[in-house]
Design an enzyme around this catalytic site. Structure first.
Site, PDB file in Angstrom:
ATOM      1  N   ASP A  99      13.870  -6.305 -12.718  1.00 32.70           N
ATOM      2  CA  ASP A  99      12.672  -5.458 -12.739  1.00 32.70           C
ATOM      3  C   ASP A  99      12.330  -5.184 -14.202  1.00 32.70           C
ATOM      4  O   ASP A  99      13.094  -4.543 -14.925  1.00 32.70           O
ATOM      5  CB  ASP A  99      13.001  -4.144 -12.005  1.00 32.70           C
ATOM      6  CG  ASP A  99      11.775  -3.430 -11.491  1.00 32.70           C
ATOM      7  OD1 ASP A  99      10.715  -3.539 -12.134  1.00 32.70           O
ATOM      8  OD2 ASP A  99      11.882  -2.740 -10.463  1.00 32.70           O
ATOM      9  N   ASP A 200       6.791  -4.308 -13.466  1.00 34.29           N
ATOM     10  CA  ASP A 200       6.390  -2.954 -13.140  1.00 34.29           C
ATOM     11  C   ASP A 200       4.993  -2.630 -13.695  1.00 34.29           C
ATOM     12  O   ASP A 200       4.690  -2.975 -14.841  1.00 34.29           O
ATOM     13  CB  ASP A 200       7.431  -2.030 -13.803  1.00 34.29           C
ATOM     14  CG  ASP A 200       7.295  -0.587 -13.407  1.00 34.29           C
ATOM     15  OD1 ASP A 200       7.491  -0.279 -12.223  1.00 34.29           O
ATOM     16  OD2 ASP A 200       7.000   0.246 -14.292  1.00 34.29           O
ATOM     17  N   GLU A 242       3.484  -6.073 -10.131  1.00 35.72           N
ATOM     18  CA  GLU A 242       3.094  -4.875  -9.391  1.00 35.72           C
ATOM     19  C   GLU A 242       1.749  -4.393  -9.923  1.00 35.72           C
ATOM     20  O   GLU A 242       1.607  -4.140 -11.122  1.00 35.72           O
ATOM     21  CB  GLU A 242       4.127  -3.757  -9.565  1.00 35.72           C
ATOM     22  CG  GLU A 242       3.780  -2.538  -8.724  1.00 35.72           C
ATOM     23  CD  GLU A 242       4.381  -1.212  -9.224  1.00 35.72           C
ATOM     24  OE1 GLU A 242       4.547  -0.302  -8.410  1.00 35.72           O
ATOM     25  OE2 GLU A 242       4.662  -1.084 -10.438  1.00 35.72           O
ATOM     26  N   HIS A 316      10.790   1.398  -3.078  1.00 30.83           N
ATOM     27  CA  HIS A 316      11.442   2.623  -3.548  1.00 30.83           C
ATOM     28  C   HIS A 316      10.443   3.727  -3.879  1.00 30.83           C
ATOM     29  O   HIS A 316      10.855   4.830  -4.238  1.00 30.83           O
ATOM     30  CB  HIS A 316      12.282   2.295  -4.781  1.00 30.83           C
ATOM     31  CG  HIS A 316      11.431   1.842  -5.933  1.00 30.83           C
ATOM     32  ND1 HIS A 316      10.726   0.656  -5.914  1.00 30.83           N
ATOM     33  CD2 HIS A 316      11.135   2.423  -7.117  1.00 30.83           C
ATOM     34  CE1 HIS A 316      10.044   0.523  -7.038  1.00 30.83           C
ATOM     35  NE2 HIS A 316      10.274   1.589  -7.791  1.00 30.83           N
ATOM     36  N   ASP A 317       9.157   3.432  -3.838  1.00 34.74           N
ATOM     37  CA  ASP A 317       8.135   4.442  -4.120  1.00 34.74           C
ATOM     38  C   ASP A 317       7.430   4.916  -2.844  1.00 34.74           C
ATOM     39  O   ASP A 317       6.521   5.745  -2.923  1.00 34.74           O
ATOM     40  CB  ASP A 317       7.055   3.869  -5.051  1.00 34.74           C
ATOM     41  CG  ASP A 317       7.603   3.507  -6.429  1.00 34.74           C
ATOM     42  OD1 ASP A 317       8.536   4.188  -6.893  1.00 34.74           O
ATOM     43  OD2 ASP A 317       7.089   2.553  -7.033  1.00 34.74           O
TER      44      ASP A 317
END
Ligand code: GLC
Ligand code: CA
Length: 540
Positions: A99, A200, A242, A316-317
């Site tokens: 990531d 990200d 993302e 995870h968000d």
């Protein structure tokens, strides 16, 4: 058949390392813990692990604030553990996707420590600064985790820009030195043998704060293409950007089949539908079902042949899909499987977020049991603004990121087998009913459903290549679509709700066989039980 990239057939599993498996009893998941669970992932059948950040970090935003991109945070292990993970995963044909958080670093990164020493420091221009007066920031831009996006540094009489927390200063991508340092760092990870990268908030790197532009800045695709040709195109990597601000038009750039940017884009249009328009995610609204179909249909059809989708419900968000749009009580298993079928039948690369394959659910904790900076800042801000306590808590129960961050539920033992110590965040109290140990051997479990779907994708090329067509877009109950290639066709028909319902097929499904159903006992031909999901298949 067209040449097909490996990642088009792949299924990605996301690990949030802090909550996956603790190996040394300090209550925090770590790299050795992941190695212990690789056999479980191999059994599930996944091809790659997207590993949320494990770099050295003060953990202001759980590792999305990096102070050293080329080192592992001691709480997760060391670089030897990382190399071992890459090796052990490789033995099981599982690649590791790192990531990359490139929009910002930690304020404890040496670059930033230097940058704030003086305006003349060579690293000063690695970040985004504006002159100003104390108390009067350059403009009224807000940070994602609350407060102003500008932070005053008295010694320099300047503000620095941060789209996230004050401890996440934005990197200045307009500075070519920054970009070169980043590419060298990425190359270092490629040389370590990683299989790809998740980028990200990549749509926010080319910000223009004077014009209040954060996402989709004018130089965004120029920078991405430069990075792609400098590093990504040199290997057979999977890269996923993302992008909260993506639409189908720019997604065709991000995931251009010519390989000039990324393999695929991870976008959120479908996942943002259950909030009040123009407001924040905390401002809840019911899911507009017809709209959900319209949005997914648009992404499926518009990217077909000229881009590539990431398919996901959870990360995870985000809250857990079974609690969010399914039913985490009497139909937990059925609805969790229905969402799996609906997603895995579409065109794109599916992502499974840890625990999703078990049907793990949201939690309702008291405010002092939450850990996420976003939740805690929002709670404080909204209390100050006079929101009723109950409303705030309901928003947290529905959308809080910690819903996804509770420890993996491995078994019935204390702390769900996650840790022998005290977990950094409370374990979901339902772990005795929902855990991997019970599910892996149960043919009717959510786990077995995911495992089966992953195998079907590998067996039938239509899962990868077939063209998507939505069936009965206006149907208020069913989410149904077909996938068709030159020699195969399949139908995915899902009762999206908790009442049984009659399906009136328009198309002739003669000649198809039932490939999968999320209920054990066979049902009636055109009557679907609550959350029933079926896949019909034929060779043409
Ligand atoms: C991304 C991450 C999120 C993080 C933010 C800032 O959206 O997924 O967890 O807080 O970027 O890095
Ligand atoms: Ca640990």
């Amino acid at each position: 058949m067209k040449e097909s990239k490996w990642w088009k057939k792949a299924v990605i599993y996301q690990i949030y390392p802090k909550s996956f498996q603790d190996s040394n009893g300090d209550g925090i998941g770590d790299l050795r813990g992941i190695v212990q669970r690789l056999d479980y992932l191999e059994d599930l059948g996944i091809d790659a692990i997207w590993l949320s950040p494990v770099y050295r970090s003060p953990q202001d935003d759980n590792g999305y604030d990096i102070s050293n991109y080329q080192d592992i945070d001691p709480m997760f292990g060391d670089i030897g553990d990382m190399e071992n993970l890459i090796r052990e995963a490789g033995k099981r044909n599982i690649k590791i996707i790192m990531d990359l958080v490139l929009n910002h670093s930690s304020d404890e990164h040496p670059w930033f420590c230097e940058a704030k020493k003086s305006r003349e420091n060579p690293y000063h221009d690695y970040y985004v600064w504006r002159d100003g007066e104390e108390g009067t920031p350059p403009n009224d831009m807000r940070a994602s985790f609350g407060g102003s996006a500008w932070e005053w540094v008295p010694e320099l009489k300047q503000y620095y820009f941060h789209q996230f927390s004050v401890k996440q200063p934005d990197l200045n991508w307009d500075n070519p030195k920054v970009r070169q340092e980043i590419y060298q760092m990425i190359q270092w990870w490629i040389d370590k043998g990683v299989g790809g990268f998740r980028l990200d908030v990549i749509d926010q790197i080319a910000k223009e704060p004077d014009q209040k532009i954060t996402a989709n800045g004018p130089r965004l695709h120029e920078y991405i293409r430069e990075m792609s040709s400098a590093v990504f195109q040199k290997g057979d990597l999977i890269t996923v950007g993302e992008a909260w601000g993506a639409n189908t038009e720019n997604a065709k750039l991000y995931s251009n089949p010519d390989g000039s940017e990324f393999s695929m884009v991870f976008q959120f249009e479908h996942i943002c539908l259950d909030q009040q328009e123009g407001k924040e995610k905390w401002d809840l609204a019911p899911l507009p079902f017809i709209k959900l179909k319209e949005v997914l249909n648009r992404w499926q059809t518009e990217l077909d042949g000229c881009g590539w989708n990431s398919l996901f419900w959870d990360n995870h968000d985000l809250p857990r899909i079974v609690s969010r749009w399914g039913n985490d009580r009497e139909y937990r298993v059925e609805s969790a499987k229905m969402f799996a079928v609906l997603l895995h039948g579409m065109q794109g690369t599916p992502y499974v977020y840890q625990g999703e394959e078990l049907g793990m659910t949201n939690v309702r904790y008291s405010i002092d049991e939450y850990r996420d900076i976003e939740i805690l800042n929002m709670y404080r801000e909204r209390r100050e603004q006079g929101y009723p306590e109950d409303d705030i808590m309901n928003s947290i129960y529905a959308k809080g990121r910690d819903n996804a961050r509770t420890p993996m539920q491995w078994d019935k033992s204390e702390n769900a087998g996650f840790s022998a110590g005290t977990p950094w965040i409370r374990v979901n109290p339902n772990y005795r009913e929902i855990n991997a140990a019970d599910e892996v051997h149960d043919p009717d479990s959510v786990f077995t459903c995911y495992k089966t779907l992953i195998r079907l994708r590998k067996k039938y090329p239509v899962f990868v290549e077939g063209h998507f067509a939505l069936i009965q877009p206006e149907n208020e109950i069913f989410f149904a679509y077909s996938r068709e290639s030159d020699d195969e066709k399949m139908y995915v028909i899902c009762n999206f709700f908790g009442q049984k319902a009659e399906w009136k097929p328009e198309e002739d499904q003669n000649g198809t066989k039932l490939l999968y159903c999320n209920y054990k006992a066979s049902g009636e031909t055109d009557c679907y039980r609550p959350y029933e999901a079926r896949i019909y298949y034929m060779k043409k």
